[in-house]
Design an enzyme around this catalytic site. Structure first.
Site, mmCIF file in Angstrom:
data_model
loop_
_atom_site.group_PDB
_atom_site.id
_atom_site.type_symbol
_atom_site.label_atom_id
_atom_site.label_comp_id
_atom_site.label_asym_id
_atom_site.label_seq_id
_atom_site.Cartn_x
_atom_site.Cartn_y
_atom_site.Cartn_z
ATOM 1 N N LYS A 76 0.716 -1.243 0.109
ATOM 2 C CA LYS A 76 0.026 -0.057 -0.152
ATOM 3 C C LYS A 76 0.779 1.262 -0.174
ATOM 4 C CE LYS A 76 -3.963 -2.284 0.865
ATOM 5 N NZ LYS A 76 -3.614 -3.620 1.017
HETATM 6 C C1 LIG Z 1 -4.280 -4.888 0.658
HETATM 7 C C2 LIG Z 1 -3.537 -6.018 0.591
HETATM 8 C C3 LIG Z 1 -3.794 -7.090 -0.535
HETATM 9 C C4 LIG Z 1 -4.947 -6.959 -1.561
HETATM 10 O O1 LIG Z 1 -4.857 -6.070 -2.357
HETATM 11 P P1 LIG Z 1 -5.856 -5.605 -3.352
HETATM 12 O O2 LIG Z 1 -5.410 -4.136 -3.956
HETATM 13 O O3 LIG Z 1 -7.069 -5.098 -2.391
HETATM 14 O O4 LIG Z 1 -6.535 -6.466 -4.004
HETATM 15 C C5 LIG Z 1 -2.898 -7.952 -0.547
HETATM 16 N N1 LIG Z 1 -1.974 -8.301 0.254
HETATM 17 C C6 LIG Z 1 -1.514 -7.297 1.120
HETATM 18 C C7 LIG Z 1 -0.334 -7.677 2.182
HETATM 19 C C8 LIG Z 1 -2.323 -6.020 1.431
HETATM 20 O O5 LIG Z 1 -2.166 -5.293 2.209
#
Ligand SMILES: *Cc1c(COP(=O)(O)O)cnc(C)c1O
Length: 493
Positions: free
Chosen positions: A110
């Site tokens: 993120k």
């Molecule tokens: C948010 C997240 C995901 C999922 O990603 P999306 O974009 O919501 O599909 C997968 N792994 C981790 C560690 C995350 O923080």
């Protein structure tokens, strides 16, 4: 470049307006009117560093930002906050390339978008002449919250409010959030799961009276979730970066197609890969990996989306999601931009929790392969990659690896494969230690971090050093009916 709403009842807007607003008034998501193309050759792109490539890609989408504005955003975002100078390095292990997206401050992918989003929002607000304080409302399954808090903390003219499922995040994730400093930050544990938090936030965005009330007091709501197009576009960059990095290292021929595997929750990360393909990146197959909350696996295999099922709390909590918001953008594209049809599907989702796409759309789903991993398979995958390559992966990445194996066994495809590695193993040390036989039932997650570091001789990332001794600042909790009240309290209304 103009953006329009997936639900069609909205005029065309420029990028800056789409970013400040976060979500369209008709409840739809902003999408680019058409996809810009990658015009430079990959040979040329492979000589660029991450920032240069980010500028090249972002400029195509955010064409109302001046070069200077955009460069300032990129420089502010991708600096020493990232512990690896490549920003998104690749590691070969277990027969695939892991694209490490977790070297930012909060140890999850993120950060890739949320380190730049605050700069984009601020710049966009200036450009659109907004004189209100921007209040970022965010629902988190654990990782978005902290990454958004880090990004927006102490940014003038903004406030950020994060709702997380009180019992649905890891100890490290919770600690990261509740110790957040900055007068403009506010963190609330919600009695419910991530879908409750996300639905609550979406309802608030769609509540005209509430928005009007805030506006009269000088506030404007916006979003740091991947419903914000300013969050999605920066994610396109690293898929292009992974391709040209492999080209540069001689692992690929120019134009050779690759597969990508993405551990998926809200469908944002994998959608960014789909956008990259639409810009001309040679991706053959999108492999969508889910945990036991396998709504997307079923959807890809049947064309029926059905959230009417039990919500499972798993060892990959950031993917414990039953309503994948960004799927709406994908459905919009594969329906031939039929916003009326999309509005229909979304209202069915709201009232019945279920919809079925058309036959033509089912045909487009074939570009995707969907499967899932159980908790046990996840733990096995961590062990397997470690045994074969001495490489430690986190639970989310392990879900992706397991599904990659299932795909290979089924399809016998030996294409070069990039796996999106979405979190550092340090973020989920309990499950990772368990997988690698260093289970200590009595130990805290912080002791687990130490164990992990010692046993595998990997350095503890800065983002969680001293986390245990930081004071808890945010103690608020609420139920899903009280979100509006608690927002007003925080804003002093
Ligand atoms: C948010 C997240 C995901 C999922 O990603 P999306 O974009 O919501 O599909 C997968 N792994 C981790 C560690 C995350 O923080």
């Amino acid at each position: 470049m103009f953006y329009k709403s997936t639900r069609g009842k909205e005029n065309l807007v420029k990028a800056s307006e789409a970013i400040v607003r976060g979500i369209a008034e008709d409840g739809g998501l902003f999408v680019p009117e058409s996809f810009p193309r990658i015009e430079k050759s990959f040979d040329e792109l492979k000589e660029m560093n991450y920032k240069e490539l980010a500028f090249y890609i972002l400029k195509k989408y955010l064409d109302d930002f001046s070069d200077e504005e955009l460069k300032a955003c990129i420089d502010g975002a991708y600096d020493e906050k990232f512990e690896n100078p490549l920003i998104a390095p690749l590691k070969y292990a277990g027969g695939a390339y892991f694209l490490e997206l977790f070297h930012g401050k909060t140890l999850a992918f993120k950060d890739m978008a949320l380190s730049i989003l605050p700069y984009l929002v601020k710049t966009a607000a200036n450009k659109t002449g907004i004189d209100k304080d921007i209040v970022i409302l965010t629902a988190t399954s654990g990782d978005t919250g902290k990454a958004a808090l880090e990004g927006f903390a102490k940014v003038d003219g903004t406030k950020i409010i994060v709702f997380y499922p009180k019992d649905g995040v890891s100890e490290i994730q919770r600690r990261q959030m509740v110790t957040q400093e900055g007068d403009n930050t506010f963190v609330v544990g919600i009695e419910g799961n991530f879908d409750d938090a996300q639905n609550g936030v979406k309802d608030i965005f769609g509540d005209d009276d509430f928005n009007k009330e805030l506006e009269d007091k000088g506030y404007m709501l916006s979003s740091a979730n991947s419903i914000n197009i300013g969050r999605l576009i920066p994610q396109v960059v690293y898929y292009v970066y992974s391709y040209v990095s492999l080209l540069k290292e001689g692992k690929l021929k120019d134009g050779q197609k690759i597969n990508v595997v993405v551990p998926t929750g809200n469908f944002g990360n994998i959608l960014a890969a789909f956008y990259a393909k639409n810009m001309g990146l040679p991706i053959e197959r999108f492999i969508c990996a889910s945990n036991e909350n396998k709504v997307l696996t079923d959807f890809i295999n049947t064309g029926v989306y059905d959230r009417n099922r039990e919500f499972v709390v798993t060892n990959s909590p950031s993917m414990d999601i039953l309503i994948s918001s960004n799927l709406e953008r994908f459905l919009y594209e594969i329906s031939g931009k039929d916003s009326e049809f999309i509005s229909n599907l979304m209202s069915k989702l709201k009232t019945e929790g279920r919809y079925e796409v058309s036959e033509a759309m089912k045909d487009r789903l074939k570009e995707f392969y969907g499967d899932f991993a159980t908790e046990e398979e996840t733990v096995d995958a961590i062990r397997k990659v470690y045994d074969s390559s001495r490489y430690v992966i986190d639970t989310h990445t392990a879900v992706a690896y397991k599904v990659f194996e299932k795909y290979k066994n089924e399809i016998k495809d030996d294409a070069v494969t990039v796996i999106a590695s979405t979190a550092s193993p340090f973020k989920f040390p309990r499950s990772v230690n368990e997988a690698l036989n260093f289970e200590q039932k009595e130990a805290s997650d912080f002791q687990m971090v130490e164990t992990l570091s010692k046993n595998f001789d990997i350095k503890i990332p800065k983002g969680i050093l001293n986390l245990e001794s930081k004071p808890v600042i945010h103690k608020a909790t609420c139920n899903k009916e009280n979100m509006r009240t608690i927002i007003k309290e925080f804003l002093g209304l």
